[in-house]
Design an enzyme around this catalytic site. Structure first.
Site, PDB file in Angstrom:
ATOM      1  N   SER A   1      85.291  75.488  28.966  1.00 29.55           N
ATOM      2  CA  SER A   1      86.048  74.435  29.633  1.00 29.55           C
ATOM      3  C   SER A   1      87.216  73.994  28.762  1.00 29.55           C
ATOM      4  O   SER A   1      87.132  74.019  27.521  1.00 29.55           O
ATOM      5  CB  SER A   1      85.118  73.238  29.859  1.00 29.55           C
ATOM      6  OG  SER A   1      85.847  72.094  30.221  1.00 29.55           O
TER       7      SER A   1
ATOM      8  N   LYS B   1      79.697  73.062  25.264  1.00 29.08           N
ATOM      9  CA  LYS B   1      80.643  74.173  25.502  1.00 29.08           C
ATOM     10  C   LYS B   1      81.246  74.631  24.186  1.00 29.08           C
ATOM     11  O   LYS B   1      81.341  75.825  23.898  1.00 29.08           O
ATOM     12  CB  LYS B   1      81.752  73.727  26.461  1.00 29.08           C
ATOM     13  CG  LYS B   1      81.277  73.435  27.870  1.00 29.08           C
ATOM     14  CD  LYS B   1      80.708  74.667  28.518  1.00 29.08           C
ATOM     15  CE  LYS B   1      80.139  74.397  29.897  1.00 29.08           C
ATOM     16  NZ  LYS B   1      79.339  75.497  30.424  1.00 29.08           N
TER      17      LYS B   1
ATOM     18  N   TYR C   1      78.271  66.960  26.861  1.00 24.14           N
ATOM     19  CA  TYR C   1      78.573  68.125  27.699  1.00 24.14           C
ATOM     20  C   TYR C   1      79.649  68.982  27.034  1.00 24.14           C
ATOM     21  O   TYR C   1      79.508  70.193  26.888  1.00 24.14           O
ATOM     22  CB  TYR C   1      79.030  67.687  29.103  1.00 24.14           C
ATOM     23  CG  TYR C   1      79.737  68.791  29.858  1.00 24.14           C
ATOM     24  CD1 TYR C   1      79.016  69.859  30.381  1.00 24.14           C
ATOM     25  CD2 TYR C   1      81.129  68.795  30.015  1.00 24.14           C
ATOM     26  CE1 TYR C   1      79.673  70.898  31.034  1.00 24.14           C
ATOM     27  CE2 TYR C   1      81.781  69.821  30.664  1.00 24.14           C
ATOM     28  CZ  TYR C   1      81.044  70.874  31.180  1.00 24.14           C
ATOM     29  OH  TYR C   1      81.694  71.909  31.820  1.00 24.14           O
TER      30      TYR C   1
ATOM     31  N   GLY D   1      87.169  57.931  27.663  1.00 23.53           N
ATOM     32  CA  GLY D   1      87.087  59.362  27.343  1.00 23.53           C
ATOM     33  C   GLY D   1      88.170  60.196  27.995  1.00 23.53           C
ATOM     34  O   GLY D   1      88.352  61.362  27.649  1.00 23.53           O
TER      35      GLY D   1
ATOM     36  N   PHE E   1      77.044  81.176  34.300  1.00 26.88           N
ATOM     37  CA  PHE E   1      77.493  79.870  34.797  1.00 26.88           C
ATOM     38  C   PHE E   1      76.444  78.780  34.581  1.00 26.88           C
ATOM     39  O   PHE E   1      76.780  77.599  34.657  1.00 26.88           O
ATOM     40  CB  PHE E   1      77.738  79.924  36.311  1.00 26.88           C
ATOM     41  CG  PHE E   1      78.863  80.822  36.746  1.00 26.88           C
ATOM     42  CD1 PHE E   1      80.179  80.456  36.557  1.00 26.88           C
ATOM     43  CD2 PHE E   1      78.597  82.031  37.377  1.00 26.88           C
ATOM     44  CE1 PHE E   1      81.220  81.269  36.971  1.00 26.88           C
ATOM     45  CE2 PHE E   1      79.628  82.854  37.800  1.00 26.88           C
ATOM     46  CZ  PHE E   1      80.937  82.477  37.596  1.00 26.88           C
TER      47      PHE E   1
HETATM   48  P1  NAD Z   1      77.234  73.901  39.391  1.00 27.46           P
HETATM   49  O1  NAD Z   1      76.360  72.803  38.928  1.00 27.46           O
HETATM   50  O2  NAD Z   1      77.634  73.931  40.811  1.00 27.46           O
HETATM   51  O3  NAD Z   1      76.559  75.308  39.021  1.00 27.46           O
HETATM   52  C1  NAD Z   1      75.738  75.477  37.887  1.00 27.46           C
HETATM   53  C2  NAD Z   1      74.447  76.121  38.364  1.00 27.46           C
HETATM   54  O4  NAD Z   1      73.585  76.326  37.237  1.00 27.46           O
HETATM   55  C3  NAD Z   1      73.678  75.262  39.372  1.00 27.46           C
HETATM   56  O5  NAD Z   1      73.398  76.044  40.512  1.00 27.46           O
HETATM   57  C4  NAD Z   1      72.400  74.861  38.628  1.00 27.46           C
HETATM   58  O6  NAD Z   1      71.311  74.746  39.504  1.00 27.46           O
HETATM   59  C5  NAD Z   1      72.252  76.009  37.641  1.00 27.46           C
HETATM   60  N1  NAD Z   1      71.513  75.694  36.417  1.00 27.46           N
HETATM   61  C6  NAD Z   1      71.658  74.623  35.590  1.00 27.46           C
HETATM   62  N2  NAD Z   1      70.796  74.710  34.569  1.00 27.46           N
HETATM   63  C7  NAD Z   1      70.078  75.847  34.745  1.00 27.46           C
HETATM   64  C8  NAD Z   1      69.016  76.466  34.029  1.00 27.46           C
HETATM   65  N3  NAD Z   1      68.508  75.928  32.914  1.00 27.46           N
HETATM   66  N4  NAD Z   1      68.515  77.634  34.497  1.00 27.46           N
HETATM   67  C9  NAD Z   1      69.009  78.193  35.623  1.00 27.46           C
HETATM   68  N5  NAD Z   1      69.997  77.639  36.354  1.00 27.46           N
HETATM   69  C10 NAD Z   1      70.513  76.477  35.917  1.00 27.46           C
HETATM   70  O7  NAD Z   1      78.522  73.918  38.441  1.00 27.46           O
HETATM   71  P2  NAD Z   1      79.873  74.745  38.577  1.00 27.46           P
HETATM   72  O8  NAD Z   1      80.947  73.784  38.840  1.00 27.46           O
HETATM   73  O9  NAD Z   1      79.679  75.916  39.459  1.00 27.46           O
HETATM   74  O10 NAD Z   1      80.031  75.199  37.055  1.00 27.46           O
HETATM   75  C11 NAD Z   1      79.608  76.474  36.596  1.00 27.46           C
HETATM   76  C12 NAD Z   1      79.805  76.528  35.097  1.00 27.46           C
HETATM   77  O11 NAD Z   1      81.174  76.306  34.794  1.00 27.46           O
HETATM   78  C13 NAD Z   1      79.030  75.476  34.317  1.00 27.46           C
HETATM   79  O12 NAD Z   1      78.566  76.052  33.118  1.00 27.46           O
HETATM   80  C14 NAD Z   1      80.052  74.409  34.056  1.00 27.46           C
HETATM   81  O13 NAD Z   1      79.757  73.655  32.908  1.00 27.46           O
HETATM   82  C15 NAD Z   1      81.302  75.249  33.864  1.00 27.46           C
HETATM   83  N6  NAD Z   1      82.540  74.513  34.118  1.00 27.46           N
HETATM   84  C16 NAD Z   1      82.693  73.867  35.300  1.00 27.46           C
HETATM   85  C17 NAD Z   1      83.844  73.139  35.558  1.00 27.46           C
HETATM   86  C18 NAD Z   1      84.026  72.389  36.855  1.00 27.46           C
HETATM   87  O14 NAD Z   1      84.880  71.516  36.921  1.00 27.46           O
HETATM   88  N7  NAD Z   1      83.287  72.683  37.923  1.00 27.46           N
HETATM   89  C19 NAD Z   1      84.875  73.079  34.581  1.00 27.46           C
HETATM   90  C20 NAD Z   1      84.687  73.777  33.389  1.00 27.46           C
HETATM   91  C21 NAD Z   1      83.502  74.493  33.172  1.00 27.46           C
HETATM   92  C1  UD1 Z   2      86.280  66.103  33.806  1.00 29.88           C
HETATM   93  C2  UD1 Z   2      85.464  66.055  32.534  1.00 29.88           C
HETATM   94  C3  UD1 Z   2      85.569  67.378  31.812  1.00 29.88           C
HETATM   95  C4  UD1 Z   2      85.191  68.523  32.725  1.00 29.88           C
HETATM   96  C5  UD1 Z   2      86.086  68.459  33.958  1.00 29.88           C
HETATM   97  C6  UD1 Z   2      85.794  69.524  34.953  1.00 29.88           C
HETATM   98  C7  UD1 Z   2      85.537  63.688  31.853  1.00 29.88           C
HETATM   99  C8  UD1 Z   2      85.977  62.731  30.795  1.00 29.88           C
HETATM  100  N1  UD1 Z   2      85.920  64.967  31.688  1.00 29.88           N
HETATM  101  O1  UD1 Z   2      87.610  66.308  33.446  1.00 29.88           O
HETATM  102  O2  UD1 Z   2      84.709  67.381  30.680  1.00 29.88           O
HETATM  103  O3  UD1 Z   2      85.351  69.757  32.063  1.00 29.88           O
HETATM  104  O4  UD1 Z   2      85.888  67.191  34.593  1.00 29.88           O
HETATM  105  O5  UD1 Z   2      84.547  69.318  35.532  1.00 29.88           O
HETATM  106  O6  UD1 Z   2      84.852  63.328  32.787  1.00 29.88           O
HETATM  107  N2  UD1 Z   2      90.210  60.413  38.518  1.00 29.88           N
HETATM  108  C9  UD1 Z   2      90.466  59.243  39.207  1.00 29.88           C
HETATM  109  N3  UD1 Z   2      89.507  58.788  40.068  1.00 29.88           N
HETATM  110  C10 UD1 Z   2      88.312  59.420  40.263  1.00 29.88           C
HETATM  111  C11 UD1 Z   2      88.063  60.618  39.545  1.00 29.88           C
HETATM  112  C12 UD1 Z   2      89.026  61.074  38.675  1.00 29.88           C
HETATM  113  O7  UD1 Z   2      91.529  58.649  39.066  1.00 29.88           O
HETATM  114  O8  UD1 Z   2      87.474  58.928  41.043  1.00 29.88           O
HETATM  115  C13 UD1 Z   2      91.259  60.942  37.607  1.00 29.88           C
HETATM  116  C14 UD1 Z   2      90.832  61.071  36.172  1.00 29.88           C
HETATM  117  O9  UD1 Z   2      91.075  59.881  35.473  1.00 29.88           O
HETATM  118  C15 UD1 Z   2      91.699  62.248  35.716  1.00 29.88           C
HETATM  119  C16 UD1 Z   2      91.836  63.112  36.973  1.00 29.88           C
HETATM  120  O10 UD1 Z   2      91.547  62.238  38.076  1.00 29.88           O
HETATM  121  O11 UD1 Z   2      92.967  61.802  35.334  1.00 29.88           O
HETATM  122  C17 UD1 Z   2      90.871  64.282  37.010  1.00 29.88           C
HETATM  123  O12 UD1 Z   2      89.556  63.809  36.782  1.00 29.88           O
HETATM  124  P1  UD1 Z   2      88.274  64.772  36.908  1.00 29.88           P
HETATM  125  O13 UD1 Z   2      88.323  65.508  38.192  1.00 29.88           O
HETATM  126  O14 UD1 Z   2      87.066  63.947  36.632  1.00 29.88           O
HETATM  127  O15 UD1 Z   2      88.490  65.855  35.753  1.00 29.88           O
HETATM  128  P2  UD1 Z   2      88.787  65.647  34.193  1.00 29.88           P
HETATM  129  O16 UD1 Z   2      88.805  64.240  33.797  1.00 29.88           O
HETATM  130  O17 UD1 Z   2      89.974  66.468  33.857  1.00 29.88           O
END
Ligand code: NAD
Ligand code: UD1
Length: 339
Positions: A124, A153, A149, A294, A80
């Site tokens: 993602s 991925k 970002y 975006g 993660f």
């Molecule tokens: P998060 O930030 O809560 O967790 C990521 C963790 O990785 C954190 O605890 C951070 O301290 C740790 N970390 C970052 N860089 C590091 C490093 N170099 N060495 C060791 N630890 C490190 O994020 P999350 O929401 O739990 O996401 C987990 C994974 O899933 C991430 O890779 C994120 O990109 C991916 N992801 C998240 C979402 C989302 O919406 N939350 C969506 C798609 C993918």
């Molecule tokens: C975002 C990231 C995506 C990432 C994902 C999960 C961008 C462009 N994309 O996606 O790379 O994988 O989060 O972490 O940021 N919205 C509002 N008001 C707000 C926040 C969001 O209207 O204050 C809307 C957005 O326009 C979107 C929806 O809510 O339509 C979801 O937004 P968000 O939760 O940021 O996720 P993604 O845009 O899908």
């Protein structure tokens, strides 16, 4: 299995550890705490009844990883760890490529050298860019990402795919998450964003709890039923369980696996606001703002491949997601306490 969980103190990692222990696995966490608080792991221990060994190690630190991998034998790694703030990645691309890509390269080399060739990677839906087909199947080609970002991925999927091809001893499962929200039912762990939340649900909960005045809805002129953006929100506990199922695929020696983890349902921003207000009996004032650069109009999954091949299906609906997000926020208005 004994699992190395990188980034295990974070949002999805902490929820996944609970599901790992429930399924009879054990875990060891490495996390540099750059975006998390070790309190999450103390709370996980309270839920599971087991202390989870934790090492404050950066995945770019080969010696640190060697120490942990020398002390424990791992059957698989769930990876993660990574930086995930889209806007920040645009401002600091080198930091994102260094942390996410260089970090993953150090990690997989260390795993290989210590005899562990099983990894699950957090990818993602962002890798689809502006998707060619809706609902999005895994057949949908990867697209042009709108930020560094997303590229980390997309590139890491390629790196891990090439690695598995060159050495079929590896089992690699790439999981493309849609939009994780919600929290553990206890309300003791959840998403704890730094500063102003970028994502929808943490913004909604902070408005509901009175920390922010109103939600800005980014655009109401998209080609969607109510004009606001449509996404596939998935309960973080469902997502966590997907990792347990992916481990079973690894035990079956799956080679390379690629799966969408979503519910298959698209909800608009206003659907989420309405569901949140209805389930929780709280108001979420909002106003319409310009589109966010975006953003795409619509993004939701076809999750049937994961159901067929992993026997995994999301079980929670939008109401439970809203209920659990609120339960976490109202019990922890300021997130985890600072140490
Ligand atoms: P998060 O930030 O809560 O967790 C990521 C963790 O990785 C954190 O605890 C951070 O301290 C740790 N970390 C970052 N860089 C590091 C490093 N170099 N060495 C060791 N630890 C490190 O994020 P999350 O929401 O739990 O996401 C987990 C994974 O899933 C991430 O890779 C994120 O990109 C991916 N992801 C998240 C979402 C989302 O919406 N939350 C969506 C798609 C993918
Ligand atoms: C975002 C990231 C995506 C990432 C994902 C999960 C961008 C462009 N994309 O996606 O790379 O994988 O989060 O972490 O940021 N919205 C509002 N008001 C707000 C926040 C969001 O209207 O204050 C809307 C957005 O326009 C979107 C929806 O809510 O339509 C979801 O937004 P968000 O939760 O940021 O996720 P993604 O845009 O899908």
């Amino acid at each position: 299995m004994n699992i190395l969980v990188t980034g295990g103190a974070g949002y999805i990692g902490s929820h996944t550890i609970i599901e790992l222990y429930k399924a009879g696995h054990t875990a060891v966490v490495v996390d540099n705490l750059s975006n998390s608080n070790p309190e999450s792991l103390r709370r996980v221990a309270r839920i599971t009844g087991s202390e989870v060994p934790f090492f404050k190690v950066d995945i770019r630190d080969r010696e640190g990883l060697d120490r942990v991998m020398g002390q424990f034998k791992f059957d698989a790694c769930i990876h993660f760890a990574g930086l995930k703030a889209v806007g920040e990645s645009v401002a600091k691309p080198l930091e994102y490529y260094e942390n996410n890509i260089a970090g993953t390269l150090v990690l997989v080399q260390a795993l290989r050298d210590h005899g562990c060739r099983n990894i699950i990677f957090s990818s993602s839906a962002t890798v689809y860019g502006n998707p060619e087909i809706i609902p999005i199947t895994e057949q949908c080609p990867k697209g042009v990402c709108t930020n560094p970002y997303g590229w980390t991925k997309s590139m890491l999927e390629q790196v891990l795919t090439d690695m598995q091809k060159a050495d079929p001893e590896w089992n690699v499962v790439l999981l493309r998450y849609f939009n994780p929200i919600g929290a553990h039912e206890s309300g003791t762990i959840g998403e704890n964003p730094n500063g102003i939340p970028n994502n929808l649900m943490p913004y909604v909960t902070q408005v509901a709890v009175g920390k922010r005045a109103e939600l800005g809805v980014f655009g109401n002129d998209y080609d969607t039923p109510d004009g606001t953006g449509v996404r596939d929100y998935i309960h973080v506990v469902d997502l966590a369980r997907g990792h347990v199922k992916a481990l079973q695929a690894i035990e079956r020696k799956c080679g390379l696996g690629l799966y969408n983890l979503g519910t298959g349902h698209g909800y608009s921003v206003l659907d989420v606001v309405r569901a949140f207000e209805k389930v929780n009996g709280v108001k979420v004032p909002y106003s319409i703002k310009p589109r966010r650069p975006g953003d795409i109009a619509t993004c939701y999954s076809d999750p049937s491949k994961a159901e067929r091949e992993l026997d995994w299906k999301a079980e929670f609906g939008i109401e439970e997601m809203c209920r659990d997000s609120w339960n976490w926020q109202k019990n922890n208005p300021d997130g985890y306490p600072e140490n």
